[in-house]
Design a protein around this motif. Structure first.
Motif, PDB file in Angstrom:
ATOM      1  N   ILE A 237     -11.784   4.111 -11.749  1.00 10.33           N
ATOM      2  CA  ILE A 237     -12.098   3.053 -10.784  1.00 10.33           C
ATOM      3  C   ILE A 237     -11.151   3.125  -9.596  1.00 10.33           C
ATOM      4  N   ASN A 238      -9.859   3.294  -9.884  1.00  5.89           N
ATOM      5  CA  ASN A 238      -8.865   3.312  -8.813  1.00  5.89           C
ATOM      6  C   ASN A 238      -9.050   4.489  -7.867  1.00  5.89           C
ATOM      7  N   SER A 239      -9.669   5.576  -8.345  1.00 10.83           N
ATOM      8  CA  SER A 239      -9.882   6.744  -7.483  1.00 10.83           C
ATOM      9  C   SER A 239     -10.851   6.454  -6.350  1.00 10.83           C
ATOM     10  N   LEU A 240     -11.621   5.379  -6.477  1.00 10.32           N
ATOM     11  CA  LEU A 240     -12.529   4.985  -5.402  1.00 10.32           C
ATOM     12  C   LEU A 240     -11.779   4.388  -4.215  1.00 10.32           C
ATOM     13  N   TYR A 241     -10.572   3.901  -4.468  1.00  9.29           N
ATOM     14  CA  TYR A 241      -9.736   3.307  -3.415  1.00  9.29           C
ATOM     15  C   TYR A 241      -8.828   4.410  -2.858  1.00  9.29           C
ATOM     16  N   ASN A 242      -9.339   5.150  -1.907  1.00 12.94           N
ATOM     17  CA  ASN A 242      -8.650   6.338  -1.413  1.00 12.94           C
ATOM     18  C   ASN A 242      -7.998   6.055  -0.059  1.00 12.94           C
ATOM     19  N   PRO A 243      -6.666   6.106   0.044  1.00 11.25           N
ATOM     20  CA  PRO A 243      -6.013   5.837   1.332  1.00 11.25           C
ATOM     21  C   PRO A 243      -6.394   6.837   2.419  1.00 11.25           C
ATOM     22  N   HIS A 244      -6.763   8.072   2.032  1.00  3.95           N
ATOM     23  CA  HIS A 244      -7.201   9.063   3.025  1.00  3.95           C
ATOM     24  C   HIS A 244      -8.520   8.631   3.669  1.00  3.95           C
ATOM     25  N   VAL A 245      -9.362   7.963   2.887  1.00  3.59           N
ATOM     26  CA  VAL A 245     -10.603   7.405   3.425  1.00  3.59           C
ATOM     27  C   VAL A 245     -10.291   6.339   4.464  1.00  3.59           C
ATOM     28  N   TYR A 246      -9.377   5.440   4.131  1.00  2.82           N
ATOM     29  CA  TYR A 246      -9.029   4.351   5.056  1.00  2.82           C
ATOM     30  C   TYR A 246      -8.398   4.917   6.334  1.00  2.82           C
ATOM     31  N   ARG A 247      -7.612   5.962   6.182  1.00  2.00           N
ATOM     32  CA  ARG A 247      -7.022   6.609   7.369  1.00  2.00           C
ATOM     33  C   ARG A 247      -8.105   7.219   8.244  1.00  2.00           C
ATOM     34  N   ASP A 248      -9.045   7.939   7.642  1.00  2.00           N
ATOM     35  CA  ASP A 248     -10.107   8.585   8.410  1.00  2.00           C
ATOM     36  C   ASP A 248     -11.032   7.562   9.063  1.00  2.00           C
ATOM     37  N   ALA A 249     -11.100   6.372   8.468  1.00  2.00           N
ATOM     38  CA  ALA A 249     -11.917   5.305   9.055  1.00  2.00           C
ATOM     39  C   ALA A 249     -11.200   4.600  10.202  1.00  2.00           C
ATOM     40  N   GLY A 250      -9.960   4.987  10.469  1.00  2.00           N
ATOM     41  CA  GLY A 250      -9.215   4.425  11.592  1.00  2.00           C
ATOM     42  C   GLY A 250      -8.438   3.173  11.255  1.00  2.00           C
ATOM     43  N   ILE A 251      -8.195   2.907   9.983  1.00  3.41           N
ATOM     44  CA  ILE A 251      -7.431   1.724   9.573  1.00  3.41           C
ATOM     45  C   ILE A 251      -5.948   2.007   9.734  1.00  3.41           C
ATOM     46  N   ALA A 252      -5.229   1.086  10.363  1.00  6.75           N
ATOM     47  CA  ALA A 252      -3.855   1.318  10.800  1.00  6.75           C
ATOM     48  C   ALA A 252      -2.900   1.624   9.647  1.00  6.75           C
ATOM     49  N   ASP A 253      -2.982   0.854   8.573  1.00  2.00           N
ATOM     50  CA  ASP A 253      -2.070   1.047   7.441  1.00  2.00           C
ATOM     51  C   ASP A 253      -2.907   1.259   6.174  1.00  2.00           C
ATOM     52  N   PRO A 254      -3.354   2.482   5.950  1.00  2.75           N
ATOM     53  CA  PRO A 254      -4.286   2.733   4.845  1.00  2.75           C
ATOM     54  C   PRO A 254      -3.697   2.448   3.464  1.00  2.75           C
ATOM     55  N   LEU A 255      -2.427   2.752   3.271  1.00  5.00           N
ATOM     56  CA  LEU A 255      -1.813   2.515   1.966  1.00  5.00           C
ATOM     57  C   LEU A 255      -1.678   1.024   1.685  1.00  5.00           C
ATOM     58  N   ALA A 256      -1.372   0.254   2.722  1.00  2.00           N
ATOM     59  CA  ALA A 256      -1.276  -1.196   2.547  1.00  2.00           C
ATOM     60  C   ALA A 256      -2.625  -1.789   2.167  1.00  2.00           C
ATOM     61  N   LEU A 257      -3.699  -1.286   2.791  1.00  2.00           N
ATOM     62  CA  LEU A 257      -5.030  -1.784   2.447  1.00  2.00           C
ATOM     63  C   LEU A 257      -5.365  -1.430   1.003  1.00  2.00           C
ATOM     64  N   ARG A 258      -5.067  -0.209   0.593  1.00  2.00           N
ATOM     65  CA  ARG A 258      -5.348   0.178  -0.798  1.00  2.00           C
ATOM     66  C   ARG A 258      -4.610  -0.734  -1.773  1.00  2.00           C
ATOM     67  N   ASN A 259      -3.340  -0.943  -1.530  1.00  2.00           N
ATOM     68  CA  ASN A 259      -2.548  -1.790  -2.427  1.00  2.00           C
ATOM     69  C   ASN A 259      -3.085  -3.220  -2.460  1.00  2.00           C
ATOM     70  N   ALA A 260      -3.500  -3.712  -1.288  1.00  2.00           N
ATOM     71  CA  ALA A 260      -4.020  -5.085  -1.223  1.00  2.00           C
ATOM     72  C   ALA A 260      -5.327  -5.210  -1.994  1.00  2.00           C
ATOM     73  N   LEU A 261      -6.197  -4.210  -1.877  1.00  2.00           N
ATOM     74  CA  LEU A 261      -7.481  -4.263  -2.573  1.00  2.00           C
ATOM     75  C   LEU A 261      -7.309  -4.122  -4.082  1.00  2.00           C
ATOM     76  N   LEU A 262      -6.424  -3.229  -4.498  1.00  2.00           N
ATOM     77  CA  LEU A 262      -6.184  -3.060  -5.931  1.00  2.00           C
ATOM     78  C   LEU A 262      -5.600  -4.330  -6.552  1.00  2.00           C
ATOM     79  N   ALA A 263      -4.839  -5.078  -5.760  1.00  2.00           N
ATOM     80  CA  ALA A 263      -4.205  -6.294  -6.271  1.00  2.00           C
ATOM     81  C   ALA A 263      -5.109  -7.521  -6.161  1.00  2.00           C
ATOM     82  N   ASP A 264      -6.216  -7.407  -5.422  1.00  2.00           N
ATOM     83  CA  ASP A 264      -7.071  -8.563  -5.158  1.00  2.00           C
ATOM     84  C   ASP A 264      -8.006  -8.803  -6.344  1.00  2.00           C
ATOM     85  N   GLU A 265      -7.837  -9.928  -7.016  1.00  2.00           N
ATOM     86  CA  GLU A 265      -8.635 -10.237  -8.201  1.00  2.00           C
ATOM     87  C   GLU A 265     -10.121 -10.384  -7.885  1.00  2.00           C
ATOM     88  N   ARG A 266     -10.455 -10.624  -6.616  1.00  2.00           N
ATOM     89  CA  ARG A 266     -11.866 -10.729  -6.250  1.00  2.00           C
ATOM     90  C   ARG A 266     -12.608  -9.411  -6.417  1.00  2.00           C
TER      91      ARG A 266
END
Length: 296
Positions: A237-266
């Motif tokens: 499941i966690n492999s779907l949250y790929n920081p390289h994807v977020y980087r390629d999508a132009g997201i400023a802090d891809p690792l921060a987004l990954r960590n936030a999503l993995l921690a989000d109970e929603r």
């Protein structure tokens, strides 16, 4: 490798015969089946919105439509990349067991399985190269220790089954999503068509392998196997949250987004939906004693 025969049942033999016949009836040539367009529209989604990793969290709305379109492109490339890597690994494992002691009975179906999975790997890789110019790398989850042969064989096919069921959840949704382009829908529809057979086969084989393993190892060892397999579920499941994807999508802090999503109970609701079927199977067969999953 296996050292004892599978406890083959009449049901297993009937399933093998039916699925083998279906593989022949449903065969298609993927090299002729697909008419690849030169490019896909980057101003529309490439993946159903509820399958995107930020879905159900505030990040989904905060990213904006343009970024979501870019994200859907790269998340789809990541999803198909995971398929390429997953299929390559399962092919290695199945080829190592075909016509080997303990796998005499299912080996004829293995030939269909290997041929179809090889073709799946080709069209997923073709999609990634044509429309993403890359296949994202992947890391494998290491085993805790050297497993006994009966455990190793069980885990190989339990992992394959889980992987196929997780992927099929995405395939079915995207095949039915009329907002997606025809190429994306076709890739997912054809894969689901074949995977429905592989999943039916996998459930029967994993059940038999579990019965054989349970007779060969201690209760303590069974709990270690359960713990490992649960970590594999979370790892997948966690492999779907790929920081390289977020980087390629132009997201400023891809690792921060990954960590936030993995921690989000929603996000747990959507993850559980994606693994509902294999989790129910593992519980029903006694492979899992409960549905609690670890945090890794």
């Amino acid at each position: 490798m296996a050292t004892t025969a599978l406890p083959v049942t009449d049901r297993f033999l009937e399933v093998l015969e039916r699925l083998s016949e279906k593989s022949i009836e449903d065969y298609y040539n993927p090299y002729q089946q697909f008419q690849w367009p030169e490019k896909l529209d980057e101003n529309r989604l490439w993946m159903s919105p509820e399958l995107l990793t930020p879905y159900g969290t505030p990040h989904f709305d905060e990213l904006g439509e343009e970024t979501l379109h870019r994200l859907s492109r790269w998340e789809s490339i990541n999803f198909y990349s995971l398929n390429v890597h997953g299929i390559r690994e399962l092919l290695i494992e199945v080829v190592n067991r075909i016509h080997m002691p303990g796998f005499e009975v299912p080996s004829d179906f293995f030939h269909h399985f290997i041929g179809e999975e090889n073709e799946h790997m080709w069209f997923f890789a073709e999609f990634c190269r044509r429309y993403g110019d890359r296949i994202y790398p992947s890391t494998a989850m290491r085993a805790d220790s050297a497993w006994e042969p009966e455990i190793e064989n069980f885990l190989v096919f339990a992992r394959i089954l889980f992987f196929e069921e997780l992927v099929d959840h995405y395939n079915m949704r995207m095949a039915q999503d009329e907002t997606l382009c025809d190429t994306i829908r076709q890739v997912n529809r054809l894969h689901h068509q074949d995977e429905s057979r592989h999943i039916a086969f996998g459930r029967e084989l994993v059940s038999l392998l579990f019965a054989r393993m349970r007779e060969a190892v201690s209760e303590e060892r069974l709990r270690e196997v359960e713990s490992y397999l649960k970590r594999y579920v979370v790892f997948s499941i966690n492999s779907l949250y790929n920081p390289h994807v977020y980087r390629d999508a132009g997201i400023a802090d891809p690792l921060a987004l990954r960590n936030a999503l993995l921690a989000d109970e929603r996000r747990r609701e959507y993850e559980r939906k994606a693994i509902r079927k294999p989790l129910a199977f593992f519980l029903k067969t006694g492979i899992f004693s409960d549905d609690t999953l670890p945090v890794i």
